[in-house]
Motif scaffolding. Structure first.
Motif, PDB file in Angstrom:
ATOM      1  N   SER A  87       0.835  -1.203   0.000  1.00 56.61           N
ATOM      2  CA  SER A  87       0.000   0.000   0.000  1.00 56.61           C
ATOM      3  C   SER A  87       0.872   1.255   0.000  1.00 56.61           C
ATOM      4  CB  SER A  87      -0.919   0.002   1.227  1.00 56.61           C
ATOM      5  OG  SER A  87      -1.841  -1.065   1.173  1.00 56.61           O
ATOM      6  N   LEU A  88       1.886   1.260   0.823  1.00 60.76           N
ATOM      7  CA  LEU A  88       2.806   2.398   0.874  1.00 60.76           C
ATOM      8  C   LEU A  88       3.507   2.606  -0.466  1.00 60.76           C
ATOM      9  CD1 LEU A  88       4.256   1.611   4.391  1.00 60.76           C
ATOM     10  CD2 LEU A  88       3.099   3.743   3.817  1.00 60.76           C
ATOM     11  N   ARG A  89       4.007   1.526  -1.046  1.00 60.96           N
ATOM     12  CA  ARG A  89       4.744   1.640  -2.314  1.00 60.96           C
ATOM     13  C   ARG A  89       3.811   2.043  -3.453  1.00 60.96           C
ATOM     14  NH1 ARG A  89       8.043   3.625  -2.467  1.00 60.96           N
ATOM     15  NH2 ARG A  89       9.140   2.776  -4.273  1.00 60.96           N
ATOM     16  N   ALA A  90       2.574   1.558  -3.415  1.00 63.56           N
ATOM     17  CA  ALA A  90       1.619   1.931  -4.456  1.00 63.56           C
ATOM     18  C   ALA A  90       1.271   3.413  -4.382  1.00 63.56           C
ATOM     19  CB  ALA A  90       0.353   1.090  -4.336  1.00 63.56           C
ATOM     20  N   LEU A  91       1.440   4.003  -3.196  1.00 66.53           N
ATOM     21  CA  LEU A  91       1.212   5.437  -3.012  1.00 66.53           C
ATOM     22  C   LEU A  91       2.492   6.244  -3.204  1.00 66.53           C
ATOM     23  CD1 LEU A  91      -1.170   5.206   0.087  1.00 66.53           C
ATOM     24  CD2 LEU A  91      -1.799   6.001  -2.205  1.00 66.53           C
ATOM     25  N   ASP A  92       3.540   5.582  -3.705  1.00 68.37           N
ATOM     26  CA  ASP A  92       4.837   6.217  -3.974  1.00 68.37           C
ATOM     27  C   ASP A  92       5.469   6.811  -2.722  1.00 68.37           C
ATOM     28  OD1 ASP A  92       4.873   5.641  -6.742  1.00 68.37           O
ATOM     29  OD2 ASP A  92       3.519   7.311  -7.129  1.00 68.37           O
ATOM     30  N   ILE A  93       5.263   6.143  -1.597  1.00 68.40           N
ATOM     31  CA  ILE A  93       5.896   6.548  -0.342  1.00 68.40           C
ATOM     32  C   ILE A  93       7.148   5.711  -0.163  1.00 68.40           C
ATOM     33  CG2 ILE A  93       5.629   6.595   2.168  1.00 68.40           C
ATOM     34  CD1 ILE A  93       2.611   7.095   1.633  1.00 68.40           C
ATOM     35  N   GLY A  94       8.283   6.382   0.048  1.00 69.90           N
ATOM     36  CA  GLY A  94       9.539   5.647   0.135  1.00 69.90           C
ATOM     37  C   GLY A  94      10.664   6.498   0.696  1.00 69.90           C
ATOM     38  N   ASP A  95      11.823   6.425   0.078  1.00 70.41           N
ATOM     39  CA  ASP A  95      13.038   7.054   0.596  1.00 70.41           C
ATOM     40  C   ASP A  95      12.823   8.537   0.899  1.00 70.41           C
ATOM     41  OD1 ASP A  95      14.269   4.651   0.280  1.00 70.41           O
ATOM     42  OD2 ASP A  95      15.366   5.184  -1.541  1.00 70.41           O
ATOM     43  N   GLY A  96      13.229   8.928   2.098  1.00 66.63           N
ATOM     44  CA  GLY A  96      13.151  10.318   2.506  1.00 66.63           C
ATOM     45  C   GLY A  96      11.810  10.748   3.061  1.00 66.63           C
ATOM     46  N   ASP A  97      10.807   9.888   2.969  1.00 68.89           N
ATOM     47  CA  ASP A  97       9.472  10.233   3.457  1.00 68.89           C
ATOM     48  C   ASP A  97       9.301   9.808   4.914  1.00 68.89           C
ATOM     49  OD1 ASP A  97       8.753  11.211   0.946  1.00 68.89           O
ATOM     50  OD2 ASP A  97       8.024   9.252   0.275  1.00 68.89           O
ATOM     51  N   GLU A  98       8.317  10.390   5.566  1.00 65.29           N
ATOM     52  CA  GLU A  98       7.954  10.022   6.928  1.00 65.29           C
ATOM     53  C   GLU A  98       6.487   9.617   6.976  1.00 65.29           C
ATOM     54  OE1 GLU A  98      11.020  13.066   9.255  1.00 65.29           O
ATOM     55  OE2 GLU A  98       8.850  13.445   9.305  1.00 65.29           O
ATOM     56  N   VAL A  99       6.204   8.643   7.837  1.00 60.46           N
ATOM     57  CA  VAL A  99       4.834   8.169   8.045  1.00 60.46           C
ATOM     58  C   VAL A  99       4.557   8.184   9.542  1.00 60.46           C
ATOM     59  CG1 VAL A  99       3.224   6.247   7.765  1.00 60.46           C
ATOM     60  CG2 VAL A  99       4.925   6.718   5.986  1.00 60.46           C
ATOM     61  N   LEU A 100       3.464   8.831   9.938  1.00 61.09           N
ATOM     62  CA  LEU A 100       3.088   8.856  11.343  1.00 61.09           C
ATOM     63  C   LEU A 100       2.449   7.520  11.712  1.00 61.09           C
ATOM     64  CD1 LEU A 100       1.581  12.447  11.744  1.00 61.09           C
ATOM     65  CD2 LEU A 100       3.977  11.709  11.675  1.00 61.09           C
ATOM     66  N   VAL A 101       2.998   6.879  12.732  1.00 59.66           N
ATOM     67  CA  VAL A 101       2.540   5.556  13.172  1.00 59.66           C
ATOM     68  C   VAL A 101       2.252   5.598  14.665  1.00 59.66           C
ATOM     69  CG1 VAL A 101       3.831   4.322  11.386  1.00 59.66           C
ATOM     70  CG2 VAL A 101       4.911   4.788  13.596  1.00 59.66           C
ATOM     71  N   PRO A 102       1.427   4.687  15.174  1.00 58.62           N
ATOM     72  CA  PRO A 102       1.210   4.638  16.628  1.00 58.62           C
ATOM     73  C   PRO A 102       2.482   4.174  17.344  1.00 58.62           C
ATOM     74  CG  PRO A 102      -0.517   3.453  15.430  1.00 58.62           C
ATOM     75  CD  PRO A 102       0.582   3.716  14.456  1.00 58.62           C
ATOM     76  N   SER A 103       2.747   4.780  18.499  1.00 59.44           N
ATOM     77  CA  SER A 103       3.835   4.265  19.337  1.00 59.44           C
ATOM     78  C   SER A 103       3.410   2.964  19.998  1.00 59.44           C
ATOM     79  CB  SER A 103       4.225   5.296  20.398  1.00 59.44           C
ATOM     80  OG  SER A 103       3.114   5.625  21.219  1.00 59.44           O
ATOM     81  N   ASN A 104       2.102   2.759  20.123  1.00 56.52           N
ATOM     82  CA  ASN A 104       1.552   1.554  20.743  1.00 56.52           C
ATOM     83  C   ASN A 104       0.922   0.691  19.663  1.00 56.52           C
ATOM     84  OD1 ASN A 104       0.510  -0.197  22.845  1.00 56.52           O
ATOM     85  ND2 ASN A 104      -1.487   0.696  22.402  1.00 56.52           N
ATOM     86  N   THR A 105       1.670  -0.280  19.165  1.00 58.75           N
ATOM     87  CA  THR A 105       1.170  -1.151  18.106  1.00 58.75           C
ATOM     88  C   THR A 105       2.083  -2.361  17.997  1.00 58.75           C
ATOM     89  OG1 THR A 105       0.534  -1.258  15.757  1.00 58.75           O
ATOM     90  CG2 THR A 105       2.517  -0.008  16.283  1.00 58.75           C
TER      91      THR A 105
END
Length: 364
Positions: free
Chosen positions: A66-84
């Motif tokens: 899903s991330l790669r299909a959205l062209d998210i990759g090198d140099g990008d940041e994704v906000l994720v839960p600290s609790n997961t």
């Protein structure tokens, strides 16, 4: 011993339909990307209220693709839960981006929307809410923030099969939802399996190409892809079990109600379900300041429990490179020190659940 989850019993209740599904695939002579996978993709998308479904090999791949299909990759940041569970972070890393942890709402354990904007930078490309333990994250404010900042929303639905948010099943609130069908999930395969659901036809098609070596036509490869395909057998087995999902979730909810009523008034933090959510009750998670002592006492009483999860991702050796330390995410760290998951599943009897309650009341 009351098991935490009796997978043998769970699947034996479906034995006849599972055997029929196996026989159907065997007789077809077609084992990869065939009629069973196509049918399950449509059936699962329909169940989730989404226009498109794409089967993949597992839940981690569903997130990564899903991330790669959205062209998210090198140099990008994704906000994720600290609790997961760490898979949410691993997908971001495998896509080449950087996971940026955000603390949870301590009541629901899900991503706290009020903390998101302070974590957004010029490199932020997406938000990844996880519908933890079966309860949907608070999606409306998350989606509002994403729209305001031009961000994508990739939902991790691995624990939320059948959960609803404001009357609508999880499946296509954000850009894409990633699913796992690991055997212990509410809808579990007899091996690994995963899928994505989305309302975006172009995104669905990109994931279809990426999962199959970057190819639409055999031996013609458009992009660098993966080998990540839900096989025909697992698709057929999932099709056999899907019609029972709602009934099994209702049983989970009844057990959860029994626990909540029987454990009220004790020195435990019980699950909080937001008024606009219907949990899939993948897990029934309590908190206790002496969690390990409680888990040991329950084991001695013949009650199986599991810790989801003992170590938060930012303190795992795998993520020492991010240079997070103890105390950086205190809400998550406290959760991981105190949570304990009680037995819960579609074959757990009410009598067994009553014994669990009695054992806990004796222990605390």
């Amino acid at each position: 011993m009351i098991p935490f989850l009796d997978l043998k019993a769970v699947n034996l209740t479906h034995a006849e339909s599972l055997r029929a599904a196996f026989d159907r695939v065997l007789a077809s002579g077609w084992f990869i990307l065939g009629a069973e996978t196509e049918a399950f993709e449509q059936e699962w998308a329909t169940y989730c209220g989404a226009r498109h479904g794409v089967g993949v090999a597992n839940g981690l791949d569903a997130l990564t693709l899903s991330l790669r299909a959205l062209d998210i990759g090198d140099g990008d940041e994704v906000l994720v839960p600290s609790n997961t569970y760490i898979a949410s972070w691993l997908a971001v890393t495998q896509a080449g981006a950087r996971p940026v942890p955000v603390e949870p709402d301590p009541r629901t354990y899900n991503l706290d929307p009020s903390r998101l904007e302070s974590a957004i930078t010029a490199r932020t490309r997406a938000i990844m809410p996880v519908h933890l333990y079966g309860q949907a994250a608070n999606l409306d404010p998350i989606l509002d923030i994403a729209r305001k900042h031009g961000l994508r929303v990739i939902e991790d639905g691995a624990q939320a099969h059948g959960a609803t948010y404001k009357g609508r099943r999880i499946g296509a609130h954000g850009d894409v939802v990633a699913w796992s069908f690991y055997p212990g999930k509410n809808l579990g395969a007899l091996g690994d399996g995963g899928a994505i659901t989305t309302d975006d036809p172009e995104l669905a098609e990109r994931i279809r190409v990426l999962r199959n070596y970057g190819s639409r036509v055999k031996y013609h490869n458009e992009v660098i892809g993966w080998n990540s395909r839900l096989d025909e057998l697992q698709a057929a087995l999932l099709r056999a079990k899907l019609p029972s999902l709602d009934r099994e979730n209702r049983h989970r909810a009844l057990i959860a109600d029994l626990y909540t009523q029987g454990l009220s008034g004790l020195d435990l933090v019980l699950p909080y379900i937001a008024p606009d959510c219907v949990s899939a009750w993948h897990l029934y998670v309590v908190r206790h300041p002496q969690r390990d002592r409680l888990a040991h006492a329950l084991k001695e009483s013949g009650v199986g429990t599991v810790i989801h999860y003992p170590v938060p991702p930012h303190l795992q050796p795998a993520y020492t490179g991010l240079k997070h330390g103890t105390g950086d995410f205190p809400i998550s760290e406290a959760i991981h020190r105190e949570v304990l998951s009680l037995p819960l599943g579609p074959t757990l009897s009410f009598a067994q659940a009553e014994k669990v309650v009695a054992a806990i009341r004796a222990a605390v």
